[in-house]
Motif scaffolding. Structure first.
Motif, PDB file in Angstrom:
ATOM      1  N   PHE A  13       0.798  -1.231   0.000  1.00  0.00           N
ATOM      2  CA  PHE A  13       0.000   0.000   0.000  1.00  0.00           C
ATOM      3  C   PHE A  13       0.833   1.283   0.000  1.00  0.00           C
ATOM      4  N   GLY A  14       2.126   1.202   0.331  1.00  0.00           N
ATOM      5  CA  GLY A  14       2.910   2.410   0.518  1.00  0.00           C
ATOM      6  C   GLY A  14       3.809   2.796  -0.629  1.00  0.00           C
ATOM      7  N   TYR A  27      -1.142   6.368   1.995  1.00  0.00           N
ATOM      8  CA  TYR A  27      -0.597   5.453   3.017  1.00  0.00           C
ATOM      9  C   TYR A  27       0.009   6.261   4.157  1.00  0.00           C
ATOM     10  N   GLN A  28      -0.440   6.003   5.370  1.00  0.00           N
ATOM     11  CA  GLN A  28       0.068   6.707   6.538  1.00  0.00           C
ATOM     12  C   GLN A  28       0.339   5.705   7.656  1.00  0.00           C
ATOM     13  N   VAL A  29       1.415   5.939   8.385  1.00  0.00           N
ATOM     14  CA  VAL A  29       1.742   5.128   9.556  1.00  0.00           C
ATOM     15  C   VAL A  29       1.305   5.909  10.785  1.00  0.00           C
ATOM     16  N   ALA A  53      -6.008   9.513  15.584  1.00  0.00           N
ATOM     17  CA  ALA A  53      -7.126  10.303  15.067  1.00  0.00           C
ATOM     18  C   ALA A  53      -7.228  10.187  13.552  1.00  0.00           C
ATOM     19  N   ALA A  54      -6.083   9.947  12.883  1.00  0.00           N
ATOM     20  CA  ALA A  54      -6.095   9.813  11.426  1.00  0.00           C
ATOM     21  C   ALA A  54      -6.877   8.588  10.978  1.00  0.00           C
ATOM     22  N   ASP A  59     -10.029   4.240   4.893  1.00  0.00           N
ATOM     23  CA  ASP A  59     -10.829   3.157   4.309  1.00  0.00           C
ATOM     24  C   ASP A  59     -10.357   1.797   4.802  1.00  0.00           C
ATOM     25  N   LEU A  60      -9.084   1.742   5.227  1.00  0.00           N
ATOM     26  CA  LEU A  60      -8.489   0.492   5.707  1.00  0.00           C
ATOM     27  C   LEU A  60      -7.534   0.800   6.853  1.00  0.00           C
TER      28      LEU A  60
END
Length: 307
Positions: A13-14, A27-29, A53-54, A59-60
């Motif tokens: 995903f990243g 894509y966020q960690v 909070a993100a 969506d996943l």
């Protein structure tokens, strides 16, 4: 946290693969305590830029595996529940299944995890339907997977579900992995071993293991062990947990696995060599024990003579 499973999620995903026609993912960690270093295996540390909070807009939410002896925090459990309540996907890789189970979103639903930890997961969460053989399972919007490489299977399953097989195939091709694997975890488990020398049946079982191609009856085995058939059945159950027939079949399948890995014998020849008589019978017992056909197993595990 396990770095491989985090790497799997980043790899799928990243990475921007828009040049291959793959939609780019945001894509966020995220972590409960952003900008705080926390350790992963191998002496490495990870620092996440975003807080939980993100997750509210995601969506996943994908959870890499981690230790099972520390309960997840209330904040993490709340993020998982909120995602499921609003219909977002939650993907738990390997032992992250313990986290989603603790969130209560898998009660009465099927769940996968690494076969080694499946009994502990079932014991800790008796309302969850743990399947120790599945590579991955989807229950509503929750996807759980077995260990390490099975996380790739679960990720590609989600891609295939949302974006279609063509996109999943492009990602799999870039990762040099199969877009879909058949079978379950049984094909990767250790083969049944012979009992310890202290076993009262050790001599008989070693002899049977050396004569798998021969046909054996309960009466012939009892004569070999100088026991009555009834006593032999009782000792078999006590020392192997099953019947003579079940033990013989498992050893024959294990021997067939060795022949499929290291040789080029035909299915009929392997069936005769291990005492299963025909290729049809070999396929029946092999699939029941291993989860895939002998041909599929050979394609996946065959070792070339020059390797």
């Amino acid at each position: 946290m396990a770095p491989f499973e985090l790497g799997v999620l980043h790899e799928v995903f990243g990475i921007d693969r828009s040049d291959d026609g793959v939609p780019a993912f945001d894509y966020q960690v995220c972590a409960e305590h952003p900008r705080t270093r926390f350790p992963v295996a191998g002496g490495m540390h990870v620092t996440a830029r975003r807080g939980l909070a993100a997750c509210a807009q995601a969506d996943l939410i994908a959870l890499p595996s981690g230790p099972i002896d520390h309960p997840p925090s209330a904040a993490v459990l709340s993020a998982v529940r909120a995602a499921v309540d609003r219909g977002a996907y939650v993907l738990a890789v390997c032992t992250a299944a313990f986290t989603v189970a603790a969130a209560g979103v898998l009660d009465g639903r099927p769940c996968a995890t690494h076969w080694r930890y499946a009994p502990q997961l079932q014991h800790r969460f008796p309302d969850v339907l743990v399947n120790p053989d599945a590579l991955y399972l989807q229950a509503g919007s929750v996807v759980t997977s077995a260990g390490t490489a099975a996380g790739i299977d679960a990720c590609l399953h989600l891609i295939r579900t949302e974006l279609g097989p063509a996109i999943a195939g492009r990602i799999a091709r870039r990762m040099v992995v199969a877009p879909h694997r058949d079978g379950g975890q049984r094909q990767f488990l250790e083969r049944p071993l012979l009992p310890a020398a202290s076993s009262s049946l050790a001599g008989l079982l070693e002899w049977l293991d050396e004569h798998l191609a021969d046909q054996h009856t309960l009466q012939s085995m009892a004569r070999r062990a100088t026991l009555s058939p009834r006593t032999l059945l009782r000792r078999f159950h006590a020392e192997t947990g099953g019947t003579p027939y079940a033990w013989l079949t498992s050893r024959r399948v294990a021997r067939a696995q060795e022949l499929l890995e290291g040789g080029a014998l035909s299915m009929e020849a392997i069936a005769r060599h291990v005492g299963l008589g025909s290729a049809t019978l070999l396929r029946h017992h092999f699939r029941a024990h291993v989860g895939v056909s002998p041909l599929q197993y050979r394609r996946q595990f065959h070792i070339r003579p020059d390797a």
